[in-house]
Design a protein around this motif. Structure first.
Motif, short mmCIF file in Angstrom:
data_model
loop_
_atom_site.label_atom_id
_atom_site.label_comp_id
_atom_site.label_asym_id
_atom_site.label_seq_id
_atom_site.Cartn_x
_atom_site.Cartn_y
_atom_site.Cartn_z
N TYR A 217 0.82 -1.20 0.00
CA TYR A 217 0.00 0.00 0.00
C TYR A 217 0.87 1.26 0.00
O TYR A 217 1.96 1.28 0.55
CB TYR A 217 -0.90 0.03 1.24
N GLY A 218 0.34 2.33 -0.62
CA GLY A 218 1.05 3.60 -0.59
C GLY A 218 0.62 4.52 -1.70
O GLY A 218 -0.10 4.11 -2.63
N CYS A 219 1.08 5.78 -1.62
CA CYS A 219 0.72 6.77 -2.64
C CYS A 219 1.44 6.49 -3.96
O CYS A 219 0.97 6.86 -5.03
CB CYS A 219 1.07 8.17 -2.14
N GLY A 220 2.61 5.84 -3.87
CA GLY A 220 3.36 5.51 -5.07
C GLY A 220 4.31 6.59 -5.53
O GLY A 220 5.06 6.38 -6.49
N HIS A 221 4.31 7.75 -4.86
CA HIS A 221 5.11 8.88 -5.34
C HIS A 221 6.11 9.42 -4.32
O HIS A 221 7.10 10.05 -4.71
CB HIS A 221 4.19 10.02 -5.76
N CYS A 222 5.87 9.22 -3.05
CA CYS A 222 6.79 9.76 -2.04
C CYS A 222 8.09 8.96 -2.05
O CYS A 222 8.15 7.86 -2.61
CB CYS A 222 6.14 9.73 -0.65
N PRO A 223 9.16 9.49 -1.44
CA PRO A 223 10.45 8.78 -1.45
C PRO A 223 10.37 7.36 -0.89
O PRO A 223 11.02 6.45 -1.39
CB PRO A 223 11.34 9.68 -0.59
N ALA A 224 9.57 7.16 0.16
CA ALA A 224 9.46 5.83 0.76
C ALA A 224 8.81 4.85 -0.20
O ALA A 224 9.24 3.70 -0.32
CB ALA A 224 8.67 5.91 2.07
N CYS A 225 7.77 5.29 -0.89
CA CYS A 225 7.10 4.42 -1.87
C CYS A 225 8.02 4.10 -3.04
O CYS A 225 8.04 2.97 -3.54
CB CYS A 225 5.82 5.08 -2.37
N GLU A 226 8.76 5.09 -3.50
CA GLU A 226 9.67 4.88 -4.62
C GLU A 226 10.75 3.87 -4.27
O GLU A 226 11.08 2.98 -5.07
CB GLU A 226 10.29 6.21 -5.06
N LEU A 227 11.31 3.98 -3.07
CA LEU A 227 12.31 3.01 -2.63
C LEU A 227 11.71 1.61 -2.51
O LEU A 227 12.33 0.63 -2.92
CB LEU A 227 12.89 3.43 -1.28
N ARG A 228 10.52 1.53 -1.95
CA ARG A 228 9.89 0.23 -1.75
C ARG A 228 9.54 -0.42 -3.09
O ARG A 228 9.76 -1.62 -3.28
CB ARG A 228 8.64 0.39 -0.88
#
Length: 247
Positions: A217-228
């Motif tokens: 799950y996630g927005c897909g755009h923040c740094p954490a989502c991009e890394l994941r």
């Protein structure tokens, strides 16, 4: 060696946020220590949903292995709301995710890991625990200086001097990228653990849990989502390559 000291060598306290990294670290700790307690921090984080996720993750990980069930000890939650009041960063407020002039993203909460580890060590002192575990990493990360190996080692020295104890701060993910972190989870608990972390952990800085991607799950755009996302894609590619070699 006294029974109290012997027990402290067998116990660990894990900084457990409810994210991918700390969930993997929990499995790592349960595989190595006879008793593992966890501690979470409520500091006014924008992604406060992680505090709910950590409950489901803990219970799910315990159910995967009878030994882990037996070893998983008490959970603690500490109120550090003053940290959120002081920082006013994109991780605790509503600011957009942008990079500052000094190269640090404004998701950086100054001194967060320093404060977390200091409070964790105070708790470990009272709980007769010597080993403290954190999911800090400087391989795949957002450039936060308090995630660096030198920072953690220096803080360990300060904690030991300041409390006259021999704490050992473990950072099993320090030199692993996100793909390797997924691989570590696989090696510890197989696909059931990987799927649990994928479904139940939370990394997104915006606290977005309405849309599920292949990587979670996630927005897909923040740094954490991009890394994941990039880590999951590399992990899947490695899994595919291994399967092809078996054919």
């Amino acid at each position: 060696m006294s029974s109290s000291v012997a027990e402290s060598h067998k116990a660990a306290l894990l900084l457990f946020s409810g994210g991918q990294d700390s969930a993997t670290c929990l499995a790592w700790a349960l595989d190595r220590f006879e008793r593992v307690e966890t501690v979470g921090f409520s500091y006014g984080q924008r992604h406060v949903v992680e505090m709910e996720c950590r409950i489901h993750l803990r219970e799910g990980i315990k159910r995967l292995n009878p030994q882990w069930q037996q070893r998983c000890g008490e959970d603690h939650v500490l109120d550090l709301s003053v940290l959120g009041a002081l920082s006013q960063t994109a991780l605790t407020g509503q600011a957009e995710k942008i990079f500052e002039k000094d190269g640090l993203p404004n998701t950086f909460v100054p001194a967060r890991n320093l404060i977390f580890l200091t409070f964790a060590s105070a708790l470990a002192y009272r709980r007769d625990i010597r080993h403290i575990i954190g999911g800090m990493c400087e391989t795949d990360y957002s450039g936060y200086p308090d995630c660096r190996d030198d920072t953690i080692k220096a803080l360990q020295v300060a904690l030991n001097l300041g409390m006259d104890r021999r704490f050992v701060v473990h950072t099993p993910l320090m030199w692993r990228d996100k793909a390797a972190t997924w691989q570590l989870a696989d090696s510890l608990g197989g696909q059931p653990l990987v799927e649990l972390i994928n479904h139940e952990s939370h990394s997104c800085y915006l606290g977005e849990r309405t849309h599920r991607h292949e990587w979670g799950y996630g927005c897909g755009h923040c740094p954490a989502c991009e890394l994941r996302r990039s880590g999951w894609d590399r992990y899947q590619a490695l899994q595919g390559a291994q399967e092809r070699r078996k054919e």
